[in-house]
Design a protein around this motif. Structure first.
Motif, PDB file in Angstrom:
ATOM      1  N   ASN A   1       0.836  -1.206   0.000  1.00 52.51           N
ATOM      2  CA  ASN A   1       0.000   0.000   0.000  1.00 52.51           C
ATOM      3  C   ASN A   1       0.869   1.255   0.000  1.00 52.51           C
ATOM      4  O   ASN A   1       0.843   2.048   0.951  1.00 52.51           O
ATOM      5  CB  ASN A   1      -0.931  -0.006   1.219  1.00 52.51           C
ATOM      6  CG  ASN A   1      -1.891  -1.163   1.202  1.00 52.51           C
ATOM      7  OD1 ASN A   1      -2.937  -1.111   0.562  1.00 52.51           O
ATOM      8  ND2 ASN A   1      -1.547  -2.241   1.898  1.00 52.51           N
ATOM      9  N   PRO A   2       1.652   1.466  -1.053  1.00 56.23           N
ATOM     10  CA  PRO A   2       2.548   2.633  -1.089  1.00 56.23           C
ATOM     11  C   PRO A   2       1.758   3.930  -1.079  1.00 56.23           C
ATOM     12  O   PRO A   2       0.670   4.028  -1.656  1.00 56.23           O
ATOM     13  CB  PRO A   2       3.292   2.445  -2.423  1.00 56.23           C
ATOM     14  CG  PRO A   2       2.373   1.611  -3.257  1.00 56.23           C
ATOM     15  CD  PRO A   2       1.698   0.681  -2.293  1.00 56.23           C
ATOM     16  N   GLY A   3       2.297   4.900  -0.393  1.00 55.19           N
ATOM     17  CA  GLY A   3       1.666   6.207  -0.355  1.00 55.19           C
ATOM     18  C   GLY A   3       0.608   6.372   0.720  1.00 55.19           C
ATOM     19  O   GLY A   3       0.090   7.470   0.914  1.00 55.19           O
ATOM     20  N   VAL A   4       0.295   5.286   1.440  1.00 53.76           N
ATOM     21  CA  VAL A   4      -0.702   5.359   2.507  1.00 53.76           C
ATOM     22  C   VAL A   4       0.020   5.562   3.838  1.00 53.76           C
ATOM     23  O   VAL A   4       0.993   4.869   4.135  1.00 53.76           O
ATOM     24  CB  VAL A   4      -1.560   4.077   2.563  1.00 53.76           C
ATOM     25  CG1 VAL A   4      -2.573   4.159   3.704  1.00 53.76           C
ATOM     26  CG2 VAL A   4      -2.277   3.859   1.235  1.00 53.76           C
TER      27      VAL A   4
ATOM     28  N   GLU B   1      -6.264   7.150   5.793  1.00 52.25           N
ATOM     29  CA  GLU B   1      -7.496   7.918   5.632  1.00 52.25           C
ATOM     30  C   GLU B   1      -8.705   6.986   5.661  1.00 52.25           C
ATOM     31  O   GLU B   1      -8.753   6.000   4.920  1.00 52.25           O
ATOM     32  CB  GLU B   1      -7.472   8.674   4.306  1.00 52.25           C
ATOM     33  CG  GLU B   1      -8.612   9.623   4.071  1.00 52.25           C
ATOM     34  CD  GLU B   1      -8.556  10.864   4.937  1.00 52.25           C
ATOM     35  OE1 GLU B   1      -9.623  11.448   5.177  1.00 52.25           O
ATOM     36  OE2 GLU B   1      -7.442  11.229   5.381  1.00 52.25           O
ATOM     37  N   PRO B   2      -9.678   7.225   6.543  1.00 55.54           N
ATOM     38  CA  PRO B   2     -10.888   6.395   6.546  1.00 55.54           C
ATOM     39  C   PRO B   2     -11.516   6.341   5.153  1.00 55.54           C
ATOM     40  O   PRO B   2     -11.622   7.361   4.468  1.00 55.54           O
ATOM     41  CB  PRO B   2     -11.798   7.096   7.549  1.00 55.54           C
ATOM     42  CG  PRO B   2     -10.855   7.798   8.484  1.00 55.54           C
ATOM     43  CD  PRO B   2      -9.719   8.248   7.612  1.00 55.54           C
TER      44      PRO B   2
ATOM     45  N   LEU C   1      -7.488  -0.772   1.229  1.00 55.21           N
ATOM     46  CA  LEU C   1      -6.152  -1.316   1.436  1.00 55.21           C
ATOM     47  C   LEU C   1      -6.067  -2.745   0.902  1.00 55.21           C
ATOM     48  O   LEU C   1      -7.044  -3.495   0.957  1.00 55.21           O
ATOM     49  CB  LEU C   1      -5.808  -1.323   2.930  1.00 55.21           C
ATOM     50  CG  LEU C   1      -5.832   0.032   3.640  1.00 55.21           C
ATOM     51  CD1 LEU C   1      -5.588  -0.165   5.132  1.00 55.21           C
ATOM     52  CD2 LEU C   1      -4.803   0.979   3.046  1.00 55.21           C
ATOM     53  N   LEU C   2      -4.891  -3.086   0.410  1.00 53.13           N
ATOM     54  CA  LEU C   2      -4.607  -4.451  -0.020  1.00 53.13           C
ATOM     55  C   LEU C   2      -3.889  -5.171   1.118  1.00 53.13           C
ATOM     56  O   LEU C   2      -2.855  -4.706   1.607  1.00 53.13           O
ATOM     57  CB  LEU C   2      -3.722  -4.454  -1.258  1.00 53.13           C
ATOM     58  CG  LEU C   2      -4.404  -4.355  -2.622  1.00 53.13           C
ATOM     59  CD1 LEU C   2      -3.354  -4.201  -3.711  1.00 53.13           C
ATOM     60  CD2 LEU C   2      -5.235  -5.603  -2.895  1.00 53.13           C
ATOM     61  N   ILE C   3      -4.445  -6.285   1.561  1.00 52.00           N
ATOM     62  CA  ILE C   3      -3.807  -7.092   2.594  1.00 52.00           C
ATOM     63  C   ILE C   3      -3.116  -8.260   1.892  1.00 52.00           C
ATOM     64  O   ILE C   3      -3.757  -9.027   1.168  1.00 52.00           O
ATOM     65  CB  ILE C   3      -4.845  -7.626   3.607  1.00 52.00           C
ATOM     66  CG1 ILE C   3      -5.752  -6.488   4.112  1.00 52.00           C
ATOM     67  CG2 ILE C   3      -4.129  -8.307   4.761  1.00 52.00           C
ATOM     68  CD1 ILE C   3      -5.047  -5.392   4.855  1.00 52.00           C
ATOM     69  N   PRO C   4      -1.792  -8.415   2.069  1.00 46.49           N
ATOM     70  CA  PRO C   4      -1.038  -9.423   1.308  1.00 46.49           C
ATOM     71  C   PRO C   4      -1.248 -10.851   1.834  1.00 46.49           C
ATOM     72  O   PRO C   4      -0.374 -11.434   2.474  1.00 46.49           O
ATOM     73  CB  PRO C   4       0.412  -8.965   1.466  1.00 46.49           C
ATOM     74  CG  PRO C   4       0.432  -8.222   2.763  1.00 46.49           C
ATOM     75  CD  PRO C   4      -0.905  -7.557   2.881  1.00 46.49           C
TER      76      PRO C   4
ATOM     77  N   LEU D   1      11.545  -1.852 -10.163  1.00 42.58           N
ATOM     78  CA  LEU D   1      11.818  -0.492  -9.694  1.00 42.58           C
ATOM     79  C   LEU D   1      10.949  -0.120  -8.498  1.00 42.58           C
ATOM     80  O   LEU D   1      11.348   0.698  -7.664  1.00 42.58           O
ATOM     81  CB  LEU D   1      11.597   0.513 -10.834  1.00 42.58           C
ATOM     82  CG  LEU D   1      12.580   0.413 -12.011  1.00 42.58           C
ATOM     83  CD1 LEU D   1      12.190   1.387 -13.116  1.00 42.58           C
ATOM     84  CD2 LEU D   1      14.004   0.669 -11.544  1.00 42.58           C
ATOM     85  N   ASP D   2       9.761  -0.716  -8.401  1.00 44.36           N
ATOM     86  CA  ASP D   2       8.839  -0.378  -7.311  1.00 44.36           C
ATOM     87  C   ASP D   2       8.130  -1.646  -6.847  1.00 44.36           C
ATOM     88  O   ASP D   2       6.941  -1.842  -7.104  1.00 44.36           O
ATOM     89  CB  ASP D   2       7.827   0.658  -7.792  1.00 44.36           C
ATOM     90  CG  ASP D   2       7.028   1.265  -6.638  1.00 44.36           C
ATOM     91  OD1 ASP D   2       7.465   1.116  -5.479  1.00 44.36           O
ATOM     92  OD2 ASP D   2       5.972   1.866  -6.896  1.00 44.36           O
TER      93      ASP D   2
END
Length: 301
Positions: A67-70, A76-77, A81-84, A289-290
């Motif tokens: 969850n990049p950037g969170v 934020e409510p 989200l991604l749960i791995p 790269l990411d």
């Protein structure tokens, strides 16, 4: 993985106790090694990543990577989200305990029941990297005493200005927690903890650290002689159906000198798996790269 230094102190201030259970999957009966499904979760007021990691029994850094950037302290409510909770099983023999340092995950393979149990773990911090190895459990201790290494005691002296005891008895001040299992004849243990932080992070002096309830379960399931394999594999690959390829890429671990290894150039094995299709190579380059630590489907040929 180098984000740990920024978040470590802040996370410690928010911790509390939560119960959790291992992720449990049936072993694939075909040649695929993909297990589980991604979990989607909508953030609520008061959520933070350490709590969510314990609720879903996934690693803190794995949750950040997915969850990049969170903001991990105050998502934020309403944020999805991604749960791995989907992953590719490590390549090789599915037996005993397999720990992939790049994932900060421990796999316990129950061959009789054809199941795999997956746990988040803490591993060696920079300067105390957990080694790769193949060995077995040689000693098991309930309520273990802790005998800090000379290096550990020297670090303690430099930091606190006083000598560290040569032995810390079992109890609430013992960082090994209630259970410990020795790997081979080494100083490395798979053990519990007396604190809730550090699981799914690089926080130990080289040992494998688990939630108290997780190590209790593993301790009971792993007799002396259980095979232990520790690997460091940031790229995992598998097929589902003949023409569908799945790749999972994790951030490479910073080494003891503070260097971040590059995943480029790609290995011959990855090159053969991906092929020469420009679109597929572009997907691969973006993931390298990411990295997001999630299984990603590569376009079918």
């Amino acid at each position: 993985m180098n984000k740990i230094a920024f978040w470590f102190t802040k996370v410690c201030l928010l911790l509390t106790c939560f119960t959790s259970n291992a992720l449990e999957f049936n072993l694939p009966q075909d040649k695929s090694r993909l297990v589980g499904e991604l979990t989607y979760y909508t953030a609520k007021k008061g959520d933070y990543f350490q709590k969510l990691a314990e609720d879903f029994n996934v690693g803190f850094l794995a949750l950040m990577e997915a969850n990049p950037g969170v903001d991990p302290l105050r998502p934020e409510p309403g944020t999805e989200l991604l749960i791995p909770t989907q992953m590719i099983l490590p390549y090789g023999k599915h037996e005993g305990i397999v720990i992939n340092l790049s994932e900060l995950r421990l796999y316990f393979f129950d061959t009789k029941k054809q199941k795999v149990h997956v746990f988040p773990v803490g591993i060696g911090r920079i300067g105390h990297m957990t080694p790769t190895l193949i060995d077995k459990i040689t000693e098991k201790r309930k309520n273990p005493n802790w005998f800090p290494t000379a290096d550990h005691r020297e670090e303690y002296l430099e930091k606190h200005g006083k000598e560290m005891p040569k032995m810390i008895p079992a109890g609430p001040d013992n960082p090994l927690g209630d259970y410990a299992m020795r790997i081979g004849t080494s100083a490395y243990l798979i053990h519990g903890t007396n604190q809730r932080f550090g699981i799914g992070m690089r926080a130990s002096a080289g040992c494998i650290r688990m939630h108290p309830e997780d190590i209790e379960w593993l301790f009971k399931k792993s007799p002396s002689g259980t095979r232990v394999k520790i690997i460091n594999t940031p790229i995992k690959m598998t097929y589902i159906e003949p023409d569908t390829r799945i790749i999972e890429i994790h951030s490479p671990l910073t080494d003891n000198e503070g260097n971040i290894p590059s995943l480029l150039p790609i290995s011959n094995g990855v090159q053969r798996f991906i092929g020469n299709n420009p679109e597929d190579l572009e997907i691969l380059e973006e993931l390298i790269l990411d990295p997001n630590g999630l299984p990603v489907e590569i376009r079918s040929e």
